[in-house]
Structure formats: C-alpha cells, structure tokens
Enzyme design. Structure first.
Site, PDB file in Angstrom:
ATOM      1  N   ILE A 238      14.396 -11.877   4.820  1.00  0.00           N
ATOM      2  CA  ILE A 238      14.924 -11.473   3.362  1.00  0.00           C
ATOM      3  C   ILE A 238      16.146 -12.211   3.408  1.00  0.00           C
ATOM      4  CG2 ILE A 238      15.423  -9.708   1.849  1.00  0.00           C
ATOM      5  CD1 ILE A 238      13.480  -7.911   3.306  1.00  0.00           C
ATOM      6  N   PRO A 239      16.127 -13.612   2.798  1.00  0.00           N
ATOM      7  CA  PRO A 239      17.522 -14.192   2.786  1.00  0.00           C
ATOM      8  C   PRO A 239      18.466 -14.008   2.173  1.00  0.00           C
ATOM      9  CG  PRO A 239      15.760 -15.160   1.450  1.00  0.00           C
ATOM     10  CD  PRO A 239      15.245 -13.817   2.032  1.00  0.00           C
ATOM     11  N   CYS A 240      19.323 -12.685   2.563  1.00  0.00           N
ATOM     12  CA  CYS A 240      20.461 -12.417   1.726  1.00  0.00           C
ATOM     13  C   CYS A 240      21.699 -13.514   1.889  1.00  0.00           C
ATOM     14  CB  CYS A 240      20.802 -11.069   1.947  1.00  0.00           C
ATOM     15  SG  CYS A 240      20.987 -10.488   3.567  1.00  0.00           S
ATOM     16  N   HIS A 241      21.323 -14.195   3.028  1.00  0.00           N
ATOM     17  CA  HIS A 241      22.446 -15.376   3.247  1.00  0.00           C
ATOM     18  C   HIS A 241      22.678 -16.255   2.392  1.00  0.00           C
ATOM     19  CE1 HIS A 241      18.699 -16.625   5.225  1.00  0.00           C
ATOM     20  NE2 HIS A 241      19.326 -17.931   4.764  1.00  0.00           N
TER      21      HIS A 241
END
Length: 271
Positions: A238-241
């Site tokens: 889950i690419p919160c970066h």
C-alpha cells in the site's frame, strides 16, 4: 522460500545523508582536505550505494529534489479520477468484523522475517492475503510485538505461504505484476477509502496529500489523509511512500523519512 539478497541498507541511508550534504562538491571522493580513512569511508559508502541503486548517486539525487517533487505532483494532478482498467493493482480485501473476531481471535496468521531492497521486514498473511508488512532494524522480537499488537488474540505460526512468497518476489523484482498480490486489510472505512485511492498510484508516480483528499471527496482534509497513511501497516504494497507534500518536499514516513527518499529514488530509476 527464495531468499532475497541481504543488503546493508543502513549503508545506503548513510550514503544518502552524506552524499546529499556534500552534493555541491564536485570532487567529493578525492578531497585533499580529508584524511585517508575518511576518503576510504566515503568511497566505501559510494560503492555500497551504487551497487544498491544501479546508478551513480549524482544521477540518483535528482529524484530527491523539491523541483522533482513539484514536477511529479503537477503531472499527476487529477490522475486519480481516471479509472484505468489497464493498470494492474493488488487485490484489496477489507477485513470484516467476522473475520477479525475479538482482537483477531478468528485469524491464523503466518509470519516470517526477510530482507527487502529497503531493509529488514516482517511479513504476515491470513488465509486471504497479506495483512502486515513492516520494516524494522535489528530486533525481530520488537517487530513481532508490533504485529501481535495489531492482532492480539490471533494464532501466529512462523512459516511462509504463497501470499508471502508472492510479495517477496514482487519486492525483489522477480515478479513485477502487482495484480498477483492479495492484501487482507484491517482499518476503518475512512482509511479504506484513502488506501484504495492510493492503490491507483503506480510506481514512479507521486501525488500530494491534498490530491488524495480531493479524490475521496474530502478536499479540505489533507491532514487526515496523512494520519491515515501513518496508520498503514502494509508497507510498500500500500504505497503511502508515493504521497508527498504539495510543495515538492518528500515529507514524513512511518518507517523513516530517509527510507521514503530511498524508495522514491529507487522507483524513479526503474520507471
């Protein structure tokens, strides 16, 4: 389980710190003013970094600048409005109350420790998909305690399964198809909205907190988006970066701002 090559990621982070500070010095690794030991140290860090990144630092650092961030934010404006059926995304399964039970009592969770391009990880899965992926440093016991705190009454089995192997293959680059992944996600309905929107952001793309807020119909709640991203416990997948400040600054990250910078740059080199 296929083992990911172990990387001294601390050296990568140290190199980013050191080389970024000295980025205006065109002769960084051959300075007469440095001691021989310091020159050797910097050369060693440069080699470790470039082995990890696959490109020279001077090329990599462009991806860590405010101007780069601003450009990516501008390019991604309104992109979350497009429902592109051709873009491959992981299967996103919401964990129900019945599945979770009382503090996770209805769950058996398989877990294990491994390496990734961004440091040590603990990775865990239910019988429906990945439920936890977290970076950690040194102490496996503390990493497991973080997992157990998320699912206090679950049954934990230290073993690998197909869900974990698919995720490890994806992290290592053996498999570049995100739709081969299944995520079994625990959160609030508001967090689900944010995370589902975020799944539309492909590798190499950056969006602002405000853009995520606008996409879920809450344009004035960029700060709330930041809080929801901070509660994400499935790192990278889950690419919160990929969410940064509207100013172009990379901003904070649950697993460290330096790691976020490294991941953003690493993805950019492969975009």
């Amino acid at each position: 389980m296929e083992k990911i090559k172990e990387i001294d990621f601390d050296k990568v982070l140290t190199a980013i710190d050191l080389l970024s500070k000295d980025s205006n010095n065109s002769d960084l690794f051959n300075q007469d003013t440095l001691s021989k030991d310091e020159q050797q140290k910097r050369t060693g860090l440069q080699m470790a970094f470039e082995q990890w990144a696959g490109i020279p630092f001077r090329q990599f650092e462009q991806y860590l600048t405010i101007d780069y961030g601003k450009g990516k934010i501008a390019a991604s404006k309104n992109s979350l409005d497009n429902d592109d059926q051709n873009y491959k995304q992981p299967v996103f399964l919401k964990m129900t109350t019945e599945e979770y039970g009382e503090a996770g009592e209805n769950l058996q969770i398989n877990y294990g420790f491994s390496q990734s391009p961004f440091g040590s990880i603990i990775i865990a899965a239910t019988d429906r998909g990945i439920c936890h992926l977290s970076f950690f440093k040194n102490a496996e016991e503390r990493a497991f305690a973080g997992l157990k705190n998320r699912f206090p009454n679950a049954v934990f089995v230290k073993q690998y399964d197909a869900f974990q192997q698919a995720a490890l293959d994806f992290l290592s680059g053996v498999n570049d198809n995100p739709s081969s992944l299944s995520l079994h996600v625990r959160g609030t309905e508001y967090e689900y909205k944010i995370w589902e929107s975020l799944m539309k952001v492909p590798a190499g793309t950056l969006v602002s907190y405000g853009e995520i807020a606008r996409a879920i119909g809450e344009p004035r709640k960029a700060q709330d988006v930041g809080l929801a991203l901070g509660d994400n416990r499935i790192a990278y997948l889950i690419p919160c970066h990929r969410v940064i400040k509207s100013t172009g600054e990379l901003g904070q990250y649950h697993w460290g701002a330096r790691r976020k910078a490294a991941i953003i740059g690493w993805e950019a080199t492969r975009g």
